[in-house]
Design an enzyme around this catalytic site. Structure first.
Site, mmCIF file in Angstrom:
data_model
loop_
_atom_site.group_PDB
_atom_site.id
_atom_site.type_symbol
_atom_site.label_atom_id
_atom_site.label_comp_id
_atom_site.label_asym_id
_atom_site.label_seq_id
_atom_site.Cartn_x
_atom_site.Cartn_y
_atom_site.Cartn_z
ATOM 1 N N GLU A 224 0.833 -1.202 0.000
ATOM 2 C CA GLU A 224 0.000 0.000 0.000
ATOM 3 C C GLU A 224 0.865 1.249 0.000
ATOM 4 O OE1 GLU A 224 -2.619 -0.524 3.407
ATOM 5 O OE2 GLU A 224 -2.803 -2.650 2.974
ATOM 6 N N GLU A 335 -9.776 5.618 3.084
ATOM 7 C CA GLU A 335 -10.145 4.822 4.248
ATOM 8 C C GLU A 335 -10.065 5.716 5.479
ATOM 9 O OE1 GLU A 335 -7.776 1.295 4.829
ATOM 10 O OE2 GLU A 335 -8.232 1.211 6.958
#
Ligand SMILES: *[C@@H]1O[C@H](CO)[C@@H](O)[C@H](O)[C@H]1NC(C)=O
Ligand SMILES: *[C@@H]1O[C@H](CO)[C@@H](O)[C@H](O)[C@H]1NC(C)=O
Length: 420
Positions: A224, A335
């Site tokens: 990520e 997120e």
């Protein structure tokens, strides 16, 4: 050496042992033990440097010789020969320079002005890499020394369309676009940069891409990268460049940035976890960053590039199981953590804190999103899906055009009349 001198040394060493023993007694209380653990951890993380740079945001950036970086604490990397460049670079569909020039001509986006704050006060010498120094208070903020630098909850956005959810992601909210059902060898995106407000210090807001391997089980592999605001991890509300990796669904392996051994950095200009500046303003100048992650077809390592010019380094293939071969899913988006601290939905913002409907200059975007195929070519994502847990809190809207390729707007304010 004379007898009396030897006697003196002997007495001194006994005294030394006695003081160590009494020192150990003093440290036997758990508070002191914790302090000692924190100090030991700091000694492991903060490597000896040849130069340190004080950043305006309070960070200290240590210039650490490349061969002393945290990666080389890993037993598998003891004899690793650092690769100073990837063997292959993906071939692009889009000419980034042309796109950037077109955008600049419309004075829409000022991509190339983005810098890291610490650059104002110095540079790291050739042969070293910049590492954000971990301070005592950074580790103390973590729930335990062992959890410092790791995600607290497993947090993979799991689109509804796939198999039943194996990961309890309660508390995490996403607004993402994704592709699955093929073998992927990388992904790219240009990400609008904002500084979302965080309601609770133990919440965060991030915008990133995920390179995922395996199913959503205990052995999920993930790489990520993106930007994040995380008061818990960094002690402030600044927007920071970050990376993360795990090979077991966020359990024992992996961490943010260089906070464990794994990622091998070769770049002397960009520090993981450092603040990026400037950030975009509502109805004001817009800034974005490009991130490309791809698997080198020759060595198999996963490389990361920031902007057009900075190849940051690579995650060696052996860190992973599924990703040692290829990725099975790519996700892009935001997120946040929703702790519902006061019994209602958090007001922590995602992206700019505005919904996608507002569009450019108001809502945050990902543009030119692409995947890398098995021939090492950058391609438009096929069958792009979207996912969000509660679209009244945070939402996502995709589109495509000539300038921006595939893009989407995403984010939202969290708590509002329709999200309580
Ligand atoms: C998920 O975890 C939360 C607490 O973190 C718990 O309340 C909830 O019941 C769990 N859900 C499942 C399906 O395990
Ligand atoms: C971060 O922002 C929150 C509000 O959004 C504020 O309460 C807090 O004091 C800020 N923290 C720092 C370190 O600036």
């Amino acid at each position: 050496m004379g007898f009396s001198r030897r006697l003196l040394l002997w007495i001194l060493s006994i005294l030394g042992l006695l003081s160590i023993a009494s020192g150990a007694r003093l440290y036997s209380s758990s508070v002191s033990k914790q302090k000692l653990d924190v100090q030991k951890h700091l000694n492991r993380l903060n490597k000896p440097s040849t130069k340190s740079i004080q950043s305006p945001d309070g960070d200290i950036i240590d210039c650490v010789p490349m061969s002393s970086q945290p990666a080389f604490d890993h037993p598998y990397l003891k004899d690793h020969k650092i690769q100073m460049r990837p063997s292959f670079h993906p071939e692009g569909l889009f000419d980034d320079n042309k796109v950037a020039a077109a955008a600049a001509a419309e004075s829409k986006v000022r991509a190339n002005l983005i810098k890291q704050l610490w650059h104002a006060n110095g540079k790291c010498p050739e042969g070293t890499i910049p590492i954000r120094r971990t301070k005592q208070e950074d580790v103390v903020r973590a729930s335990s020394v062992k959890r410092y630098g790791k995600k607290k909850h497993r947090s993979i956005p799991k689109p509804k369309s796939a198999e039943p959810d194996l990961i309890n992601q309660s508390g995490h909210q996403h607004a993402i676009a994704y592709v699955q059902g093929d073998r992927y060898y990388g992904a790219k995106a240009t990400v609008n940069v904002w500084e979302p407000k965080i309601q609770q210090p133990n919440e965060f807001s991030l915008s990133q891409l995920w390179i995922l391997g395996g199913s959503f089980g205990e052995d999920l592999n993930s790489i990520e990268a993106g930007w994040q605001v995380s008061p818990d991890l960094y002690g402030d509300n600044n927007t920071r460049l970050f990376t993360y990796w795990t090979s077991d669904a966020y359990q024992a392996t992996g961490c943010y940035n260089l906070l464990c051994s794994g990622f091998i950095q070769i770049n002397s200009e960009i520090a993981m976890g450092a603040s990026i500046s400037p950030v975009s303003g509502y109805r004001n100048s817009q800034y974005d960053i490009s991130i490309l992650i791809w698997k080198d077809p020759k060595e198999g390592h996963w490389w990361m590039q920031f902007g057009n010019d900075y190849v940051l380094g690579y995650w060696p293939s052996f860190l992973f199981s599924y990703l040692a071969d290829s990725a099975s899913m790519i996700e892009w988006g935001g997120e946040v953590v929703n702790t519902e601290a006061d019994g209602q939905h958090t007001s922590t913002q995602m992206g700019s804190g505005r919904f996608p409907e507002e569009g450019f200059g108001k809502s945050s975007y990902f543009r030119n999103i692409q995947v890398v195929d098995d021939s090492n070519n950058l391609k438009a994502p096929k069958g792009l899906g979207t996912f969000t847990e509660q679209s009244n809190c945070y939402d996502v809207q995709t589109g495509s055009n000539g300038d921006w390729g595939h893009y989407f707007y995403y984010g939202g304010p969290g708590r509002n009349a329709k999200c309580q």
